[in-house]
Design a protein around this motif. Sequence first.
Motif, PDB file in Angstrom:
ATOM      1  N   LEU A  45      36.007  -2.797  21.952  1.00 25.86           N
ATOM      2  CA  LEU A  45      37.271  -2.419  22.566  1.00 25.86           C
ATOM      3  C   LEU A  45      38.392  -3.042  21.751  1.00 25.86           C
ATOM      4  O   LEU A  45      38.482  -4.270  21.646  1.00 25.86           O
ATOM      5  N   LEU A  46      39.246  -2.200  21.178  1.00 25.32           N
ATOM      6  CA  LEU A  46      40.261  -2.682  20.256  1.00 25.32           C
ATOM      7  C   LEU A  46      41.652  -2.728  20.887  1.00 25.32           C
ATOM      8  O   LEU A  46      42.051  -1.826  21.627  1.00 25.32           O
ATOM      9  N   VAL A  47      42.366  -3.784  20.541  1.00 25.09           N
ATOM     10  CA  VAL A  47      43.772  -3.947  20.901  1.00 25.09           C
ATOM     11  C   VAL A  47      44.591  -3.699  19.639  1.00 25.09           C
ATOM     12  O   VAL A  47      44.344  -4.325  18.606  1.00 25.09           O
TER      13      VAL A  47
ATOM     14  N   SER B 275      48.323   2.338  19.792  1.00 25.03           N
ATOM     15  CA  SER B 275      46.922   2.638  20.096  1.00 25.03           C
ATOM     16  C   SER B 275      46.141   2.666  18.792  1.00 25.03           C
ATOM     17  O   SER B 275      46.705   2.680  17.704  1.00 25.03           O
ATOM     18  N   THR B 276      44.825   2.646  18.925  1.00 25.24           N
ATOM     19  CA  THR B 276      43.949   2.654  17.753  1.00 25.24           C
ATOM     20  C   THR B 276      43.022   3.855  17.810  1.00 25.24           C
ATOM     21  O   THR B 276      42.734   4.392  18.881  1.00 25.24           O
TER      22      THR B 276
ATOM     23  N   LEU C  48      41.524  -0.025  23.876  1.00 24.52           N
ATOM     24  CA  LEU C  48      41.565  -0.723  25.158  1.00 24.52           C
ATOM     25  C   LEU C  48      42.769  -0.295  25.987  1.00 24.52           C
ATOM     26  O   LEU C  48      42.662  -0.138  27.210  1.00 24.52           O
ATOM     27  N   ALA C  49      43.907  -0.089  25.370  1.00 24.99           N
ATOM     28  CA  ALA C  49      45.106   0.285  26.133  1.00 24.99           C
ATOM     29  C   ALA C  49      44.888   1.584  26.893  1.00 24.99           C
ATOM     30  O   ALA C  49      45.283   1.719  28.053  1.00 24.99           O
ATOM     31  N   THR C  50      44.249   2.557  26.249  1.00 24.82           N
ATOM     32  CA  THR C  50      43.979   3.838  26.913  1.00 24.82           C
ATOM     33  C   THR C  50      43.023   3.648  28.079  1.00 24.82           C
ATOM     34  O   THR C  50      43.229   4.196  29.177  1.00 24.82           O
TER      35      THR C  50
END
Length: 592
Positions: free
Chosen positions: A180-182, A188-189, A197-199
């Motif tokens: 899970l990327l920040v 966003s990534t 992760l934000a989504t």
Amino acid sequence: MERASVIHKTASDQRPPPYWTDYEGERRAFSWELARHALQGLPGGGLNMGFEAVDRHATGALRDHIALRFVARQAPALDLSYSALARQTNRFANVLQGLGVGKGDRLFVLAGRIPELYVAVLGALKNGTVVTPLFSAFGPEPIATRINLGAGQVLVTTDVLYKRKVKQLREQMPSLRHVLLVAEDGGSTSEPGTLDLATLMRNASDEFSAVATQPDDPALLHFTSGTTGTPKGAQHVHGAVVTHYATGRYALDLHPEDRYWCTADPGWVTGTSYGIIAPLLHGVTSLIDREEFDAERWYSLLEQERISVWYTAPTAIRMLMKAGAALADQHRWPALRFVASVGEPLNPEAVWWGKEVLGLPIHDNWWQTETGGIMIANTPAFDIKPGSMGRPLPGIEACIVEHLEAEGEPPRVRLIDTPDVEGELALRSGWPSMFRGYLNNEARYRKCFDGDLYLTGDLAKRDADGYYWFVGRADDVIKSAGHLIGPFEVESVLMEHPAVAEAGVIGKPDPMVGEVVKAFVSLKDGYAPDEALRLDIMAHARKRLGAAVAPKEIAFLPTLPRTRSGKIMRRLLKARELGLPEGDTSTLEGGA
């Protein structure tokens, strides 16, 4: 300047009045069962670390109180109230549930001091998921080693760290199902093989009920380096939260109105136990600075953020001392009432420096990754003997022991009752945060105990007043700037360099960070021990291990001293480096 051997406390040193002022009386009245009653607990008798830290405050009088305050140079401050933190951690717990990650599964976090790290740790704990923090300065190899040892299924990290340190070894971590990327730029990534992760957080519900964990259910897995073999995974349970609460009260004297700053990185056990969990248990506001050490900035934060309780490390204190008293004199911090330190022994000069420059002495304390919480401490109401690590806290029974059997036999020890006699520091088992095992290494765990005594591996002595004094370590683990470094891990990476035939690593005393890593290497035929090669080997080590772990010095030797069984004698390397007695060399390869 000649200084007294004791710093005596006065009423003006104690604001507000400390929680305990009667040392023996409080210890007699204390029990861990009573301490647990200060927490709420889950319906049915369960206990969940994340619930106690966040949820029990989120709907009460502290719901709008600031729990975490994040500051950074290039961004506005971000405040999270207890109710907002509850909603965010609920969302993260639901993210994990949606991925099929639940109770007993393992999540690793690799990030700087960003909000998402704290939300992930607390949300995972509420979900019953076991959390392992990783030091963000680790290189790719230490990260992969720990994820593989811990069979990590989820990794929370940033897009930048993933690309630099994880992606290259992703296929070598077969247990890792989800990354899970920040996005470090706040967006966003879309990195292949990862999730943004934000989504996931936007799409998750902010309603969640903490999983019904029991006190003996696993909660945290902290890796600590040993002298040989791979890093050891110390396993801690949800019941450890009782120790976190009690020690936050007795050792750090946390009151709800405090503004608290723990400077430890969350990848270190102090940054988890006392940078995340303990202050939240007490309903305080924690300052979290996303930047690296800077003396001027730190003094400014103490002043501007009105910090009242400050928990830091000897390395940082020595760096502030090096910056000079004139810099400190430019600031005022009337709110500051208590300063504590942990990570390595604090020399008396630093304790007195605090008294003279900050207006407050530094209160040293002692504990280990294995103990899970502070065991011995200098506390607000009591006199300080500079250089001592203090006295055992309520619920902790410490002693000094000597070994009766030869090395390699089952441990058998005898208590040393005479004051000021050196021996091994031992603790009577039974405190809630005591580690419950080394991951996949039951034999190594059993060796830590003699009956109900936990043998710490640290050498110490106790004076006639019951104060404990650190002497040294019984093994070769290197402690640099509060970080424990296993020689074997460093040696293994050095050996991968094409020029290195063998390597031995020691800790060399350093006035700033306690110890620096020094490596001794012998070269393969065809390689010349010149400066260019030294720099190349150091660059290789820094790339693989990270700057915090890699050697700061490398010396070339024709051969390294070994035992007849082939074990490098680090003790002999250290003795020769420091000009100390070499001791018994009868097991040295080729004789003495």
